[in-house]
Design a protein around this motif. Structure first.
Motif, PDB file in Angstrom:
ATOM      1  N   GLY A  14      44.575  44.069   4.108  1.00  0.00           N
ATOM      2  CA  GLY A  14      44.571  45.034   4.738  1.00  0.00           C
ATOM      3  C   GLY A  14      43.369  44.610   5.702  1.00  0.00           C
ATOM      4  O   GLY A  14      42.455  43.601   5.468  1.00  0.00           O
ATOM      5  N   VAL A  24      36.533  39.893  -0.697  1.00  0.00           N
ATOM      6  CA  VAL A  24      35.300  39.044  -1.024  1.00  0.00           C
ATOM      7  C   VAL A  24      34.617  39.344  -2.207  1.00  0.00           C
ATOM      8  O   VAL A  24      34.672  38.350  -2.908  1.00  0.00           O
ATOM      9  CB  VAL A  24      34.422  39.164   0.376  1.00  0.00           C
ATOM     10  N   MET A  32      42.602  33.701  -4.814  1.00  0.00           N
ATOM     11  CA  MET A  32      41.411  33.884  -4.139  1.00  0.00           C
ATOM     12  C   MET A  32      40.072  34.212  -5.205  1.00  0.00           C
ATOM     13  O   MET A  32      40.299  35.271  -5.799  1.00  0.00           O
ATOM     14  CB  MET A  32      41.705  35.385  -3.310  1.00  0.00           C
ATOM     15  N   PRO A  33      39.162  33.380  -5.408  1.00  0.00           N
ATOM     16  CA  PRO A  33      38.253  33.896  -6.255  1.00  0.00           C
ATOM     17  C   PRO A  33      37.171  34.754  -5.722  1.00  0.00           C
ATOM     18  O   PRO A  33      36.900  34.606  -4.645  1.00  0.00           O
ATOM     19  CB  PRO A  33      37.702  32.170  -6.489  1.00  0.00           C
TER      20      PRO A  33
HETATM   21  C1  HEM Z   1      33.105  33.432   0.995  1.00  0.00           C
HETATM   22  C2  HEM Z   1      34.237  32.831   1.403  1.00  0.00           C
HETATM   23  C3  HEM Z   1      35.593  33.461   1.364  1.00  0.00           C
HETATM   24  C4  HEM Z   1      35.911  34.487   2.340  1.00  0.00           C
HETATM   25  C5  HEM Z   1      35.085  35.230   3.360  1.00  0.00           C
HETATM   26  C6  HEM Z   1      37.355  34.880   2.151  1.00  0.00           C
HETATM   27  C7  HEM Z   1      38.092  35.794   2.638  1.00  0.00           C
HETATM   28  C8  HEM Z   1      39.466  36.101   2.238  1.00  0.00           C
HETATM   29  C9  HEM Z   1      40.313  37.268   2.640  1.00  0.00           C
HETATM   30  C10 HEM Z   1      39.619  38.313   3.642  1.00  0.00           C
HETATM   31  C11 HEM Z   1      41.650  37.374   2.255  1.00  0.00           C
HETATM   32  C12 HEM Z   1      42.495  38.576   2.409  1.00  0.00           C
HETATM   33  C13 HEM Z   1      43.566  38.044   3.598  1.00  0.00           C
HETATM   34  C14 HEM Z   1      44.446  38.831   3.772  1.00  0.00           C
HETATM   35  O1  HEM Z   1      44.474  40.130   3.301  1.00  0.00           O
HETATM   36  O2  HEM Z   1      45.506  38.415   4.428  1.00  0.00           O
HETATM   37  C15 HEM Z   1      41.514  35.975   1.468  1.00  0.00           C
HETATM   38  C16 HEM Z   1      42.640  35.649   0.763  1.00  0.00           C
HETATM   39  C17 HEM Z   1      42.597  34.508  -0.071  1.00  0.00           C
HETATM   40  N1  HEM Z   1      41.654  33.706  -0.018  1.00  0.00           N
HETATM   41 FE1  HEM Z   1      39.786  33.551   0.492  1.00  0.00          FE
HETATM   42  N2  HEM Z   1      37.740  34.010   1.123  1.00  0.00           N
HETATM   43  C18 HEM Z   1      36.988  33.003   0.984  1.00  0.00           C
HETATM   44  C19 HEM Z   1      36.962  32.112  -0.254  1.00  0.00           C
HETATM   45  C20 HEM Z   1      38.173  31.684  -0.733  1.00  0.00           C
HETATM   46  C21 HEM Z   1      38.155  30.477  -1.598  1.00  0.00           C
HETATM   47  C22 HEM Z   1      36.728  29.781  -2.093  1.00  0.00           C
HETATM   48  C23 HEM Z   1      39.459  30.170  -1.860  1.00  0.00           C
HETATM   49  C24 HEM Z   1      40.033  29.280  -2.793  1.00  0.00           C
HETATM   50  C25 HEM Z   1      39.365  28.251  -3.262  1.00  0.00           C
HETATM   51  C26 HEM Z   1      40.125  31.409  -1.356  1.00  0.00           C
HETATM   52  C27 HEM Z   1      41.529  31.715  -1.446  1.00  0.00           C
HETATM   53  C28 HEM Z   1      42.203  32.525  -1.096  1.00  0.00           C
HETATM   54  C29 HEM Z   1      43.741  32.788  -1.235  1.00  0.00           C
HETATM   55  C30 HEM Z   1      44.534  31.969  -1.916  1.00  0.00           C
HETATM   56  C31 HEM Z   1      43.979  34.031  -0.541  1.00  0.00           C
HETATM   57  C32 HEM Z   1      45.437  34.900  -0.633  1.00  0.00           C
HETATM   58  C33 HEM Z   1      45.162  35.557  -1.908  1.00  0.00           C
HETATM   59  C34 HEM Z   1      46.535  36.212  -2.409  1.00  0.00           C
HETATM   60  O3  HEM Z   1      47.691  36.034  -1.591  1.00  0.00           O
HETATM   61  O4  HEM Z   1      46.426  37.087  -3.363  1.00  0.00           O
HETATM   62  N3  HEM Z   1      39.295  32.292  -0.425  1.00  0.00           N
HETATM   63  N4  HEM Z   1      40.404  35.447   1.523  1.00  0.00           N
END
Ligand code: HEM
Length: 56
Positions: A14, A24, A32-33
């Motif tokens: 969303g 987050v 996504m951790p």
């Molecule tokens: C504080 C730092 C981070 C922020 C602000 C952040 C933000 C986000 C957001 C807003 C989304 C959703 C995007 C959507 O709805 O299209 C997302 C998804 C994701 N993030 Fe992060 N993220 C962070 C750190 C990380 C880290 C450290 C990793 C991996 C080591 C990561 C891996 C992923 C993955 C794989 C997804 C897709 C999840 C899914 O498909 O279920 N993120 N992130």
């Protein structure tokens, strides 16, 4: 690793501030951790607002 582009307007969950904050804090099932334990409430708010601003 499948992490999405946060600067475009394609969203898996969303594009509202509420959903970005939820992602987050609690993470997402597909690798996504959760960041909630690492950041203060203020940091989370500022970060979610920043991510929101990238595409809105
Ligand atoms: C504080 C730092 C981070 C922020 C602000 C952040 C933000 C986000 C957001 C807003 C989304 C959703 C995007 C959507 O709805 O299209 C997302 C998804 C994701 N993030 Fe992060 N993220 C962070 C750190 C990380 C880290 C450290 C990793 C991996 C080591 C990561 C891996 C992923 C993955 C794989 C997804 C897709 C999840 C899914 O498909 O279920 N993120 N992130």
């Amino acid at each position: 690793m499948g992490a999405p582009n946060l600067t475009d307007n394609v969203w898996l969950y969303g594009s509202t501030y509420k959903w970005i904050k939820e992602t987050v804090v609690n993470g997402r099932q597909n690798e996504m951790p959760a960041q909630g334990g690492r950041l203060s409430e203020d940091q989370i708010q500022i970060l979610a607002a920043y991510v929101y601003s990238l595409s809105n």
